[in-house]
Scaffold this active site. Structure first.
Site, mmCIF file in Angstrom:
data_model
loop_
_atom_site.group_PDB
_atom_site.id
_atom_site.type_symbol
_atom_site.label_atom_id
_atom_site.label_comp_id
_atom_site.label_asym_id
_atom_site.label_seq_id
_atom_site.Cartn_x
_atom_site.Cartn_y
_atom_site.Cartn_z
ATOM 1 N N CYS A 34 0.848 -1.201 0.000
ATOM 2 C CA CYS A 34 0.000 0.000 0.000
ATOM 3 C C CYS A 34 0.882 1.248 0.000
ATOM 4 O O CYS A 34 1.763 1.402 0.846
ATOM 5 C CB CYS A 34 -0.904 -0.027 1.234
ATOM 6 S SG CYS A 34 -1.759 1.521 1.529
ATOM 7 N N HIS A 91 -6.137 3.211 0.701
ATOM 8 C CA HIS A 91 -5.876 3.441 2.133
ATOM 9 C C HIS A 91 -6.703 4.692 2.460
ATOM 10 O O HIS A 91 -6.523 5.729 1.801
ATOM 11 C CB HIS A 91 -4.373 3.664 2.358
ATOM 12 C CG HIS A 91 -3.963 3.879 3.784
ATOM 13 N ND1 HIS A 91 -2.977 3.124 4.414
ATOM 14 C CD2 HIS A 91 -4.369 4.778 4.709
ATOM 15 C CE1 HIS A 91 -2.803 3.554 5.647
ATOM 16 N NE2 HIS A 91 -3.643 4.566 5.857
ATOM 17 N N THR A 139 -7.879 6.051 -6.081
ATOM 18 C CA THR A 139 -6.684 5.435 -6.671
ATOM 19 C C THR A 139 -5.798 4.776 -5.624
ATOM 20 O O THR A 139 -5.058 3.844 -5.939
ATOM 21 C CB THR A 139 -5.852 6.465 -7.458
ATOM 22 O OG1 THR A 139 -5.498 7.533 -6.588
ATOM 23 C CG2 THR A 139 -6.628 7.002 -8.644
ATOM 24 N N HIS A 173 -8.281 7.992 3.101
ATOM 25 C CA HIS A 173 -7.686 9.320 3.172
ATOM 26 C C HIS A 173 -8.748 10.377 2.957
ATOM 27 O O HIS A 173 -9.710 10.173 2.223
ATOM 28 C CB HIS A 173 -6.544 9.493 2.156
ATOM 29 C CG HIS A 173 -6.892 9.145 0.746
ATOM 30 N ND1 HIS A 173 -6.980 7.835 0.317
ATOM 31 C CD2 HIS A 173 -7.161 9.914 -0.339
ATOM 32 C CE1 HIS A 173 -7.278 7.815 -0.976
ATOM 33 N NE2 HIS A 173 -7.415 9.071 -1.398
HETATM 34 P P1 5GP Z 1 -7.603 9.357 -4.503
HETATM 35 O O1 5GP Z 1 -7.642 9.556 -5.994
HETATM 36 O O2 5GP Z 1 -7.358 7.913 -4.146
HETATM 37 O O3 5GP Z 1 -8.774 9.944 -3.781
HETATM 38 O O4 5GP Z 1 -6.394 10.215 -4.004
HETATM 39 C C1 5GP Z 1 -5.072 9.783 -4.013
HETATM 40 C C2 5GP Z 1 -4.224 11.021 -3.965
HETATM 41 O O5 5GP Z 1 -2.917 10.640 -3.636
HETATM 42 C C3 5GP Z 1 -4.157 11.785 -5.294
HETATM 43 O O6 5GP Z 1 -4.655 13.102 -5.100
HETATM 44 C C4 5GP Z 1 -2.663 11.762 -5.648
HETATM 45 O O7 5GP Z 1 -2.210 12.976 -6.217
HETATM 46 C C5 5GP Z 1 -2.024 11.482 -4.306
HETATM 47 N N1 5GP Z 1 -0.759 10.763 -4.395
HETATM 48 C C6 5GP Z 1 -0.504 9.647 -5.145
HETATM 49 N N2 5GP Z 1 0.757 9.237 -4.945
HETATM 50 C C7 5GP Z 1 1.316 10.111 -4.063
HETATM 51 C C8 5GP Z 1 2.621 10.198 -3.484
HETATM 52 O O8 5GP Z 1 3.523 9.391 -3.717
HETATM 53 N N3 5GP Z 1 2.827 11.223 -2.629
HETATM 54 C C9 5GP Z 1 1.860 12.146 -2.340
HETATM 55 N N4 5GP Z 1 2.185 13.129 -1.496
HETATM 56 N N5 5GP Z 1 0.626 12.077 -2.859
HETATM 57 C C10 5GP Z 1 0.359 11.080 -3.717
HETATM 58 ZN ZN ZN Z 2 -2.209 1.303 3.772
#
Ligand code: 5GP
Ligand code: ZN
Length: 113
Positions: free
Chosen positions: A4, A97, A94, A99
């Site tokens: 993860c 975990h 994406t 968030h």
């Molecule tokens: P989701 O699309 O799952 O709601 O949000 C995942 C978020 O994680 C995205 O906004 C993406 O830019 C961020 N993200 C993905 N990989 C990384 C990383 O390695 N470091 C940081 N700081 N943010 C990340």
């Molecule tokens: Zn995790």
């Protein structure tokens, strides 16, 4: 160690720009900001998404939101902000975990879906 991404960030295997940390919660700047201020608040415990919240882990979610409120104050988001938690494929989650995105720093779009 699991694969993860956010657990790896918590383990220090992948660097992150920390903005807050306590016993249960970690927060860091999103690598691809969608607003002038874009912070991710995550529990230290691995929970896949909001869909995995239960009675026995609900405190973790509450702690994330309380931390988000304090972080927003500290970041000076006096005009408001949006908290987003994408859950599952239709929401475009994406990283699996839990968030909470804190988005703010300018007038956000009225579009929510
Ligand atoms: P989701 O699309 O799952 O709601 O949000 C995942 C978020 O994680 C995205 O906004 C993406 O830019 C961020 N993200 C993905 N990989 C990384 C990383 O390695 N470091 C940081 N700081 N943010 C990340
Ligand atoms: Zn995790």
């Amino acid at each position: 160690m699991n694969d993860c991404l956010f657990c790896r960030i918590l383990a220090g295997e992948i660097p992150s720009a920390k903005v807050y940390e306590d016993e249960d919660v970690y927060a860091f700047r999103d690598i691809n900001p969608q607003a002038p201020t874009h912070i991710l608040v995550i529990p230290k415990e691995h929970i896949g998404s909001v869909a995995e919240l239960r009675e026995d882990n609900r405190d973790v979610a509450a702690k994330c939101l309380v931390a988000a409120a304090r972080i927003a104050e500290r970041e000076g988001l006096t005009e408001g902000y949006r908290i987003v938690s994408n859950c599952g494929p239709d929401a475009g989650q994406t990283v699996k975990h839990l968030h909470f995105h804190i988005l703010g720093g300018n007038r956000l779009t009225d579009q929510m879906g």
